[in-house]
Design a protein around this motif. Sequence first.
Motif, PDB file in Angstrom:
ATOM      1  N   VAL B 125      32.794  25.024  82.293  1.00  0.00           N
ATOM      2  CA  VAL B 125      33.953  25.721  81.804  1.00  0.00           C
ATOM      3  C   VAL B 125      33.444  26.286  80.315  1.00  0.00           C
ATOM      4  O   VAL B 125      33.951  27.466  80.259  1.00  0.00           O
ATOM      5  N   LEU B 126      32.768  25.444  79.532  1.00  0.00           N
ATOM      6  CA  LEU B 126      32.432  26.278  78.165  1.00  0.00           C
ATOM      7  C   LEU B 126      31.637  27.291  78.442  1.00  0.00           C
ATOM      8  O   LEU B 126      31.566  28.360  77.660  1.00  0.00           O
ATOM      9  N   ALA B 127      30.513  27.352  79.466  1.00  0.00           N
ATOM     10  CA  ALA B 127      29.783  28.531  79.702  1.00  0.00           C
ATOM     11  C   ALA B 127      30.486  29.580  79.766  1.00  0.00           C
ATOM     12  O   ALA B 127      30.202  30.820  79.437  1.00  0.00           O
ATOM     13  N   ASN B 128      31.560  29.608  80.933  1.00  0.00           N
ATOM     14  CA  ASN B 128      32.360  30.575  81.420  1.00  0.00           C
ATOM     15  C   ASN B 128      33.266  31.097  79.921  1.00  0.00           C
ATOM     16  O   ASN B 128      33.442  32.332  79.810  1.00  0.00           O
ATOM     17  N   LEU B 129      33.890  30.295  79.336  1.00  0.00           N
ATOM     18  CA  LEU B 129      34.708  30.706  78.164  1.00  0.00           C
ATOM     19  C   LEU B 129      33.949  31.383  77.360  1.00  0.00           C
ATOM     20  O   LEU B 129      34.238  32.316  76.459  1.00  0.00           O
ATOM     21  N   GLY B 130      32.594  30.896  77.032  1.00  0.00           N
ATOM     22  CA  GLY B 130      31.620  31.442  76.375  1.00  0.00           C
ATOM     23  C   GLY B 130      31.357  32.852  76.282  1.00  0.00           C
ATOM     24  O   GLY B 130      31.204  33.929  75.781  1.00  0.00           O
ATOM     25  N   PHE B 131      31.080  33.284  77.902  1.00  0.00           N
ATOM     26  CA  PHE B 131      30.962  34.348  78.495  1.00  0.00           C
ATOM     27  C   PHE B 131      32.400  35.318  78.146  1.00  0.00           C
ATOM     28  O   PHE B 131      32.187  36.634  77.736  1.00  0.00           O
ATOM     29  N   ALA B 132      33.361  34.800  78.244  1.00  0.00           N
ATOM     30  CA  ALA B 132      34.498  35.299  78.093  1.00  0.00           C
ATOM     31  C   ALA B 132      34.631  35.887  76.486  1.00  0.00           C
ATOM     32  O   ALA B 132      35.069  37.152  76.114  1.00  0.00           O
ATOM     33  N   ILE B 133      34.296  34.949  75.661  1.00  0.00           N
ATOM     34  CA  ILE B 133      34.314  35.234  74.343  1.00  0.00           C
ATOM     35  C   ILE B 133      33.179  36.440  73.892  1.00  0.00           C
ATOM     36  O   ILE B 133      33.514  37.429  73.074  1.00  0.00           O
ATOM     37  N   PHE B 134      32.188  36.299  74.544  1.00  0.00           N
ATOM     38  CA  PHE B 134      31.126  37.686  74.397  1.00  0.00           C
ATOM     39  C   PHE B 134      31.750  38.877  74.987  1.00  0.00           C
ATOM     40  O   PHE B 134      31.702  39.717  74.042  1.00  0.00           O
ATOM     41  N   ARG B 135      32.392  38.910  76.054  1.00  0.00           N
ATOM     42  CA  ARG B 135      32.967  40.201  76.317  1.00  0.00           C
ATOM     43  C   ARG B 135      34.158  40.676  75.285  1.00  0.00           C
ATOM     44  O   ARG B 135      34.296  41.748  75.005  1.00  0.00           O
ATOM     45  N   ILE B 136      34.984  39.627  74.866  1.00  0.00           N
ATOM     46  CA  ILE B 136      36.227  39.919  73.769  1.00  0.00           C
ATOM     47  C   ILE B 136      35.431  40.646  72.552  1.00  0.00           C
ATOM     48  O   ILE B 136      35.837  41.482  71.971  1.00  0.00           O
ATOM     49  N   GLY B 137      34.402  39.804  71.988  1.00  0.00           N
ATOM     50  CA  GLY B 137      33.907  39.999  70.953  1.00  0.00           C
ATOM     51  C   GLY B 137      33.076  41.487  71.090  1.00  0.00           C
ATOM     52  O   GLY B 137      33.317  42.068  70.002  1.00  0.00           O
ATOM     53  N   SER B 138      32.346  41.779  72.149  1.00  0.00           N
ATOM     54  CA  SER B 138      32.033  43.153  72.188  1.00  0.00           C
ATOM     55  C   SER B 138      32.941  44.286  72.208  1.00  0.00           C
ATOM     56  O   SER B 138      32.713  45.279  71.493  1.00  0.00           O
ATOM     57  N   SER B 139      33.760  44.053  73.045  1.00  0.00           N
ATOM     58  CA  SER B 139      34.864  44.885  73.105  1.00  0.00           C
ATOM     59  C   SER B 139      35.564  45.399  71.877  1.00  0.00           C
ATOM     60  O   SER B 139      36.009  46.483  71.400  1.00  0.00           O
ATOM     61  N   ALA B 140      35.873  44.283  71.263  1.00  0.00           N
ATOM     62  CA  ALA B 140      36.527  44.221  69.792  1.00  0.00           C
ATOM     63  C   ALA B 140      35.698  44.925  68.848  1.00  0.00           C
ATOM     64  O   ALA B 140      36.309  45.911  67.875  1.00  0.00           O
ATOM     65  N   ALA B 141      34.310  44.871  68.960  1.00  0.00           N
ATOM     66  CA  ALA B 141      33.462  45.163  68.053  1.00  0.00           C
ATOM     67  C   ALA B 141      33.462  46.720  68.077  1.00  0.00           C
ATOM     68  O   ALA B 141      33.484  47.671  67.056  1.00  0.00           O
ATOM     69  N   VAL B 142      33.515  47.014  69.392  1.00  0.00           N
ATOM     70  CA  VAL B 142      33.250  48.415  69.479  1.00  0.00           C
ATOM     71  C   VAL B 142      34.841  49.216  68.956  1.00  0.00           C
ATOM     72  O   VAL B 142      34.757  50.371  68.468  1.00  0.00           O
ATOM     73  N   PHE B 143      35.780  48.403  69.496  1.00  0.00           N
ATOM     74  CA  PHE B 143      37.025  49.030  69.061  1.00  0.00           C
ATOM     75  C   PHE B 143      37.052  49.287  67.337  1.00  0.00           C
ATOM     76  O   PHE B 143      37.482  50.331  67.103  1.00  0.00           O
ATOM     77  N   VAL B 144      36.778  48.315  66.753  1.00  0.00           N
ATOM     78  CA  VAL B 144      36.709  48.161  65.220  1.00  0.00           C
ATOM     79  C   VAL B 144      35.796  49.546  64.915  1.00  0.00           C
ATOM     80  O   VAL B 144      36.106  50.416  63.626  1.00  0.00           O
ATOM     81  N   LEU B 145      34.771  49.551  65.209  1.00  0.00           N
ATOM     82  CA  LEU B 145      33.779  50.639  64.918  1.00  0.00           C
ATOM     83  C   LEU B 145      34.391  51.967  65.231  1.00  0.00           C
ATOM     84  O   LEU B 145      34.216  52.808  64.185  1.00  0.00           O
ATOM     85  N   VAL B 146      34.921  52.251  66.381  1.00  0.00           N
ATOM     86  CA  VAL B 146      35.665  53.506  66.717  1.00  0.00           C
ATOM     87  C   VAL B 146      36.689  53.886  65.952  1.00  0.00           C
ATOM     88  O   VAL B 146      36.761  54.963  65.021  1.00  0.00           O
ATOM     89  N   MET B 147      37.395  52.778  65.376  1.00  0.00           N
ATOM     90  CA  MET B 147      38.528  52.988  64.567  1.00  0.00           C
ATOM     91  C   MET B 147      38.309  53.419  63.095  1.00  0.00           C
ATOM     92  O   MET B 147      38.988  53.702  62.333  1.00  0.00           O
ATOM     93  N   ALA B 148      37.277  52.586  62.761  1.00  0.00           N
ATOM     94  CA  ALA B 148      36.881  52.680  61.104  1.00  0.00           C
ATOM     95  C   ALA B 148      37.037  54.206  60.687  1.00  0.00           C
ATOM     96  O   ALA B 148      37.558  54.437  59.598  1.00  0.00           O
TER      97      ALA B 148
END
Lengths: 270, 275
Positions: B125-148
């Motif tokens: 469960v924790l590894a799966n949630l960890g991967f979800a966090i990675f996907r969320i984090g990378s998407s959010a990082a791109v979003f923030v950079l593009v919007m800057a």
Amino acid sequence: MAVISAPLARSNGRELSRAGATAVLVYRNYLVYRRGWIFFVTGFLEPVFYLLSIGIGVGKLIPSFDIGGQVVPYADFVAPGMLAASAMNGAVFDTTFNVFFRLKYQKLYDQILATPRTPADVARGEISWALLRGGIYSAAFLLVMTALGMVHSWWAVLALPAALLIGFAFAGICMALTTWMTSWQDFEYITLGTLPLFLFSATFFPPSAFPTWLRWVVECTPLYRGVVLCRELTTGHVGWASLISVIYLAVLGLIGTRIVSRRLASLLLT
Amino acid sequence: MSGSTTVPAPQPLDRGSGPRMTWRLLDYWATVYKRTWRGSIINSFVSPILYVVAMGVLLGGFVKADPAKLDGAHSYLAFVVPGMLSAQTMQVAIGETTYPVMGGIKWHKSYFAMLATPLRVADIVLANLGFAIFRIGSSAAVFVLVMAPFGVFTSVPGALAAFVIQLLLGLAFAAPIFAYSSVLKDEGGFSIIYRLLMIPLFLFSGAFFPLSNLPAPLEAIAVCSPLWQGVDLARMATLGTWHAGTALVHIVYLVVLAALGTWLAIRGLTRRMVK
């Protein structure tokens, strides 16, 4: 299977007419969906949610728009756009994901073509089903619009056939494209095509927001023609120019149906 | 020798205490992502940016509202960007914890393969949630950079805070949805999540318009939505309009949701897989 073969048995071995053959596949899809009615009902809610959120929530931030000299609130501007967009989305969903599954995994069309049915019967059957389902959603959506006072003309009764026409155009083209797909990953391209159409086809704002050259591009897209047609009908600004949209969408649908018949024949019968 | 060999009694596996093996699944998730990242580009990078251009820039050009009506934002674009960012986080979180979880249990059964090793349910469960966090984090990082470059962030720490908030918000969605998926018998239940939870939250949680535009009873419901907690936090971060008390309530709400969801997910999957 026993239930599906019932209408066939009733024909006493006679060749089915085109309409009869189409009806068999529509009836088959009805039997499948009867068990999944929840999918049917929730599919209707999506455009209504969009209408209430964007139309009413965002509408409070936006002054009214001018349609052919008539000033209408923002919600009344957005509603016909949502009607057209949901006709597109419904048709796309039915003729991409569902058709791909039946074609590649369920092998439904292999089974049908093992009987005296033709690829054209399959194309007509699936597209008719998509239209029937889309038509029910569109009719319900038009009732919601009328109840909220967003309909300004009796021409609006023609918005239902207009929505069916949009469904026909997209069902034909998308089912044709589906015959070229090889994996579920390819559906990303469908999203890549329909999402910009949904967002930029004058659904949420008038095309005056675009620079002139881009406006020309937008005005040539099928969803834009559908949105404009629905908007003309619900506000009563109908003219001979509206026929351009009608012909354009009809031709697109006919071309799609023709390609589907040929592609299914070459995929499954050779 | 023959006949007198004693077969050693099977020893119970020492699965240890606590999810200390979670990181062992890192290479599994890295392999999965290497094979599927192309598909994630359109969903998590292209579509949110199209939404921002259509809603924020173009539709926003028609919005005539003063900042007081837009929760303090100087433009509709600045108002809508933190909302779209949070909505994307919710969508990625739900996407990673619905069909993939059902697949692990039912279709390709990779969870059973993992459980046949010294890994425990909590690790899975924790590894799966960890991967979800990675996907969320990378998407959010791109979003923030593009919007800057659009000038929607008032400060660099604000933009960073908006990013960190997405990780918490993402877990607050991923964990409870994982718990739901872990007990679901077939995928029909996901259309309820997508159509009756995700879309209404997306449209009515203050991402596109201030909650005060809703009728009072609906506004009261919308305030309780977890997406609104994230949207409001992200908006405070990007606009620099912090209210310490409100922010604390939002954070506690999301932390409780994430912790409760994780606990329920581990419990749900244990009951499903360990008989």
